[in-house]
Scaffold this active site. Structure first.
Site, PDB file in Angstrom:
ATOM      1  N   GLU A 170       0.937  -1.213  -0.007  1.00 42.72           N
ATOM      2  CA  GLU A 170      -0.093  -0.105  -0.016  1.00 42.72           C
ATOM      3  C   GLU A 170       0.887   1.526   0.026  1.00 42.72           C
ATOM      4  OE1 GLU A 170      -2.696  -0.509   3.373  1.00 42.72           O
ATOM      5  OE2 GLU A 170      -3.539  -2.309   2.589  1.00 42.72           O
ATOM      6  N   HIS A 249     -10.481  -5.789  -2.345  1.00 41.13           N
ATOM      7  CA  HIS A 249     -11.579  -5.815  -1.379  1.00 41.13           C
ATOM      8  C   HIS A 249     -12.765  -4.900  -1.884  1.00 41.13           C
ATOM      9  CE1 HIS A 249      -9.141  -7.097   1.998  1.00 41.13           C
ATOM     10  NE2 HIS A 249      -8.211  -6.256   1.799  1.00 41.13           N
ATOM     11  N   GLU A 278      -6.421 -10.438  -1.457  1.00 42.48           N
ATOM     12  CA  GLU A 278      -7.088 -10.324  -0.041  1.00 42.48           C
ATOM     13  C   GLU A 278      -8.785 -10.231  -0.309  1.00 42.48           C
ATOM     14  OE1 GLU A 278      -5.719  -7.316   2.361  1.00 42.48           O
ATOM     15  OE2 GLU A 278      -3.633  -7.775   1.818  1.00 42.48           O
ATOM     16  N   ASP A 280     -12.543 -10.202  -0.780  1.00 44.47           N
ATOM     17  CA  ASP A 280     -13.786 -10.134  -0.013  1.00 44.47           C
ATOM     18  C   ASP A 280     -14.632  -9.042  -0.835  1.00 44.47           C
ATOM     19  OD1 ASP A 280     -12.760  -7.564   1.115  1.00 44.47           O
ATOM     20  OD2 ASP A 280     -12.456  -8.418   2.795  1.00 44.47           O
TER      21      ASP A 280
HETATM   22  O1  G3I Z   1      -5.633  -8.241  19.088  1.00 42.47           O
HETATM   23  C1  G3I Z   1      -6.185  -7.154  19.417  1.00 42.47           C
HETATM   24  C2  G3I Z   1      -6.876  -7.454  20.605  1.00 42.47           C
HETATM   25  O2  G3I Z   1      -6.209  -7.927  21.780  1.00 42.47           O
HETATM   26  C3  G3I Z   1      -7.582  -6.037  21.007  1.00 42.47           C
HETATM   27  O3  G3I Z   1      -8.478  -6.153  22.183  1.00 42.47           O
HETATM   28  C4  G3I Z   1      -8.357  -5.441  20.085  1.00 42.47           C
HETATM   29  C5  G3I Z   1      -8.889  -3.936  20.411  1.00 42.47           C
HETATM   30  O4  G3I Z   1      -9.130  -3.203  19.131  1.00 42.47           O
HETATM   31  O5  G3I Z   1      -7.558  -5.190  18.845  1.00 42.47           O
HETATM   32  C6  G3I Z   1      -6.907  -6.494  18.382  1.00 42.47           C
HETATM   33  O6  G3I Z   1      -6.115  -6.395  17.403  1.00 42.47           O
HETATM   34  C7  G3I Z   1      -6.769  -5.954  15.983  1.00 42.47           C
HETATM   35  C8  G3I Z   1      -6.303  -6.912  14.846  1.00 42.47           C
HETATM   36  O7  G3I Z   1      -6.760  -6.471  13.541  1.00 42.47           O
HETATM   37  C9  G3I Z   1      -6.729  -8.344  15.136  1.00 42.47           C
HETATM   38  O8  G3I Z   1      -7.974  -8.464  15.329  1.00 42.47           O
HETATM   39  C10 G3I Z   1      -6.478  -4.636  15.601  1.00 42.47           C
HETATM   40  O9  G3I Z   1      -7.059  -3.617  16.649  1.00 42.47           O
HETATM   41  C11 G3I Z   1      -6.936  -4.192  14.334  1.00 42.47           C
HETATM   42  O10 G3I Z   1      -6.654  -2.791  13.969  1.00 42.47           O
HETATM   43  C12 G3I Z   1      -6.491  -5.229  13.287  1.00 42.47           C
HETATM   44  O11 G3I Z   1      -7.067  -5.017  12.177  1.00 42.47           O
HETATM   45  C13 G3I Z   1      -6.243  -5.423  11.023  1.00 42.47           C
HETATM   46  C14 G3I Z   1      -6.074  -4.572   9.988  1.00 42.47           C
HETATM   47  O12 G3I Z   1      -5.518  -5.135   8.849  1.00 42.47           O
HETATM   48  C15 G3I Z   1      -5.117  -3.340  10.446  1.00 42.47           C
HETATM   49  O13 G3I Z   1      -4.815  -2.513   9.801  1.00 42.47           O
HETATM   50  C16 G3I Z   1      -7.409  -6.529  10.446  1.00 42.47           C
HETATM   51  O14 G3I Z   1      -7.444  -7.719  11.174  1.00 42.47           O
HETATM   52  C17 G3I Z   1      -6.532  -7.303   8.947  1.00 42.47           C
HETATM   53  O15 G3I Z   1      -7.716  -7.825   8.475  1.00 42.47           O
HETATM   54  C18 G3I Z   1      -6.213  -6.118   8.127  1.00 42.47           C
HETATM   55  O16 G3I Z   1      -5.740  -6.462   7.076  1.00 42.47           O
HETATM   56  C19 G3I Z   1      -5.588  -5.480   6.085  1.00 42.47           C
HETATM   57  C20 G3I Z   1      -4.086  -6.002   5.368  1.00 42.47           C
HETATM   58  O17 G3I Z   1      -3.153  -6.358   6.262  1.00 42.47           O
HETATM   59  C21 G3I Z   1      -3.847  -5.051   4.209  1.00 42.47           C
HETATM   60  N1  G3I Z   1      -4.620  -4.710   3.424  1.00 42.47           N
HETATM   61  C22 G3I Z   1      -5.839  -4.343   3.838  1.00 42.47           C
HETATM   62  C23 G3I Z   1      -6.564  -5.143   5.045  1.00 42.47           C
HETATM   63  C24 G3I Z   1      -7.831  -4.755   5.895  1.00 42.47           C
HETATM   64  O18 G3I Z   1      -7.667  -3.450   6.505  1.00 42.47           O
END
Ligand code: G3I
Length: 455
Positions: A170, A249, A278, A280
């Site tokens: 990105e 996405h 990715e 969806d």
């Molecule tokens: O694990 C913690 C948990 O302990 C906590 O309580 C909670 C509270 O917010 O957060 C949890 O972590 C989250 C993590 O996902 C696991 O679920 C983060 O806040 C959250 O920001 C994170 O989001 C991820 C996101 O990337 C971050 O940028 C998504 O799961 C993940 O699917 C997403 O993936 C990205 C790709 O890497 C790049 N392309 C876009 C895609 C979608 O955003």
């Protein structure tokens, strides 16, 4: 009729016996190919098996925290033959404090996948997002060094276990500017992306190195063109890039468009592989899922499709119910559409039969297409066959995964890089199909075609 009991080893004769021999041979053949195409539980009835029959993979993002959920792992193990850690290989997960690396959750996923014959996509080595606090506050040459060290350390740690890395994620702006995203990494100098790719190649010469982004699906969009121009520039200057990931996405604001296939094939014509990384789709419309898969199958260099999660409840956009399984783990209509598309897929044509109507830029004339197929497998080694189209004077670069070694080649003239893992095969007048034998040395990962160029 002669009755046979268990343990009776007398040879059979007659039509029933011949039928039994044919069935046994077919079963052996099926077992052999199933062993060679990892994750192929039963060909044609699961996503991974059907994709493997087309020489592709069908993958999913996996969260380590969900591996203890039996419903989740049942679907994962049954349906998919490629895995991308959803968050566990990102910078904040793997280097939470500078110089202190943490691989536990990522290794959990890698081990789960590889022990079941699934391949692993690595995501991601250099990204403006999900940086740990220490990196977020860095700049200049200190940040550049820290970023390169991170790339080197992580790619080295997983060397030989990851078939493709999203090296950079990105790095371009949305909208009409076509500019690089203004991030702390970008401010270290415009060459940060190629520096990351060179570091990754040195660390893991056997992995395919990808640039990965979103909103790059529509061929007419400025962001798509900006990434295309960067990849073209990299290829022309020998920056080691092997593939481009299209996150895909899709939602109401950023929908699937019918020129998606043009986008995939136009990038492929630059001499890189393309991957849907990715996927969806808001509401999971079956027809759109089907179109995406058909578009990938229509492009020879589209290696496979990864959906960004298994069940709707696993999705980062759960409320949009964008995945192939509902929150109970039942198959949705989109699943059936994807499986049908995989099973009815046509022979790949690349470059596309319908060229871009208004390509803003012309692909270089020096590209060709090389498709690798598995052939015979023995207990310690296997053969691969590469078919080249688009040129007779071709040069194809193929990489094997250490500790694999190529022991024999035919129908081409090979040279090797210093690691001995990257083979450059040149045409020698023997036609457009060459082959080679790989000593597995315990690793059965399929060799990858890095590039095909006209000599
Ligand atoms: O694990 C913690 C948990 O302990 C906590 O309580 C909670 C509270 O917010 O957060 C949890 O972590 C989250 C993590 O996902 C696991 O679920 C983060 O806040 C959250 O920001 C994170 O989001 C991820 C996101 O990337 C971050 O940028 C998504 O799961 C993940 O699917 C997403 O993936 C990205 C790709 O890497 C790049 N392309 C876009 C895609 C979608 O955003």
């Amino acid at each position: 009729m002669t009755e046979r009991c268990q343990g009776d080893t007398r040879p059979r004769t007659g039509p029933r016996a011949r039928t039994a021999i044919v069935l046994a041979a077919a079963a052996l053949l099926a077992a052999t190919s199933a062993a060679f195409l990892p994750g192929t539980a039963s060909a044609g009835t699961t996503l991974g098996a059907s994709a493997a029959e087309k020489g592709r993979y069908f993958g999913t993002a996996v969260a380590a925290s969900r591996l203890s959920d039996g419903n989740y792992t049942t679907i994962l193990n049954r349906e998919f033959n490629s895995v991308t850690p959803e968050n566990e290989m990102k910078i904040d997960a793997t280097e939470p404090q500078q110089g202190r690396f943490s691989y536990g959750a990522a290794e959990q996923i890698v081990n789960h996948a590889r022990s079941r014959g699934m391949s692993v996509r690595g995501h991601t080595l250099a990204w403006h997002s999900q940086q740990p606090p220490w990196m977020e506050s860095m700049s200049g040459s200190a940040l550049r060094s820290a970023m390169l060290n991170h790339v080197t350390q992580v790619a080295t740690h997983f060397r030989g276990q990851v078939v493709a890395w999203d090296v950079v994620n990105e790095a371009f702006e949305d909208g009409t500017s076509g500019a690089r995203r203004n991030s702390n990494l970008q401010r270290t100098g415009n060459d940060w992306i190629e520096a990351a790719f060179r570091a990754a190649r040195t660390a893991d010469p056997g992995a395919k190195l990808c640039y990965n982004d979103y909103n790059t699906d529509n061929w007419t969009h400025a962001k798509t063109q900006a990434v295309y121009n960067m990849v073209r520039d990299f290829k022309s200057r020998g920056v080691p890039i092997d593939c481009v990931g299209f996150q895909s996405h899709f939602n109401n604001d950023s929908p699937y468009v019918s020129n998606y296939r043009t986008t995939l094939s136009s990038f492929a014509a630059l001499g890189v592989d393309v991957q849907v990384t990715e996927l969806d789709i808001q509401g999971a419309p079956a027809a759109t899922y089907r179109s995406v898969v058909e578009d990938c199958l229509a492009v020879a260099r589209c290696n496979g499709v990864t959906v960004w999660g298994i069940r709707d409840s696993d999705s980062w956009r759960a409320s949009q119910t964008p995945l192939l399984f509902n929150s109970s783990g039942q198959k949705k209509a989109a699943y059936d559409a994807v499986l049908a598309a995989l099973n009815n897929g046509t022979t790949p044509t690349d470059p596309p039969t319908t060229p871009p109507t208004t390509p803003p830029t012309t692909p270089p004339s020096g590209s060709c297409t090389a498709t690798l197929q598995d052939s015979t497998r023995w207990g310690d080694r296997f053969n691969s066959q590469v078919t080249v189209s688009g040129a007779t004077n071709w040069t194809v670069v193929v990489a094997v995964t250490p500790p694999q070694k190529v022991s024999n080649t035919w129908n081409g003239t090979p040279t090797w890089d210093s690691s001995g893992n990257v083979m450059t095969m040149r045409s020698n007048g023997s036609g457009n199909v060459f082959g080679f034998t790989t000593m597995a040395n315990g690793t059965w990962t399929r060799p990858v075609v890095r590039s095909c160029t006209v000599s």
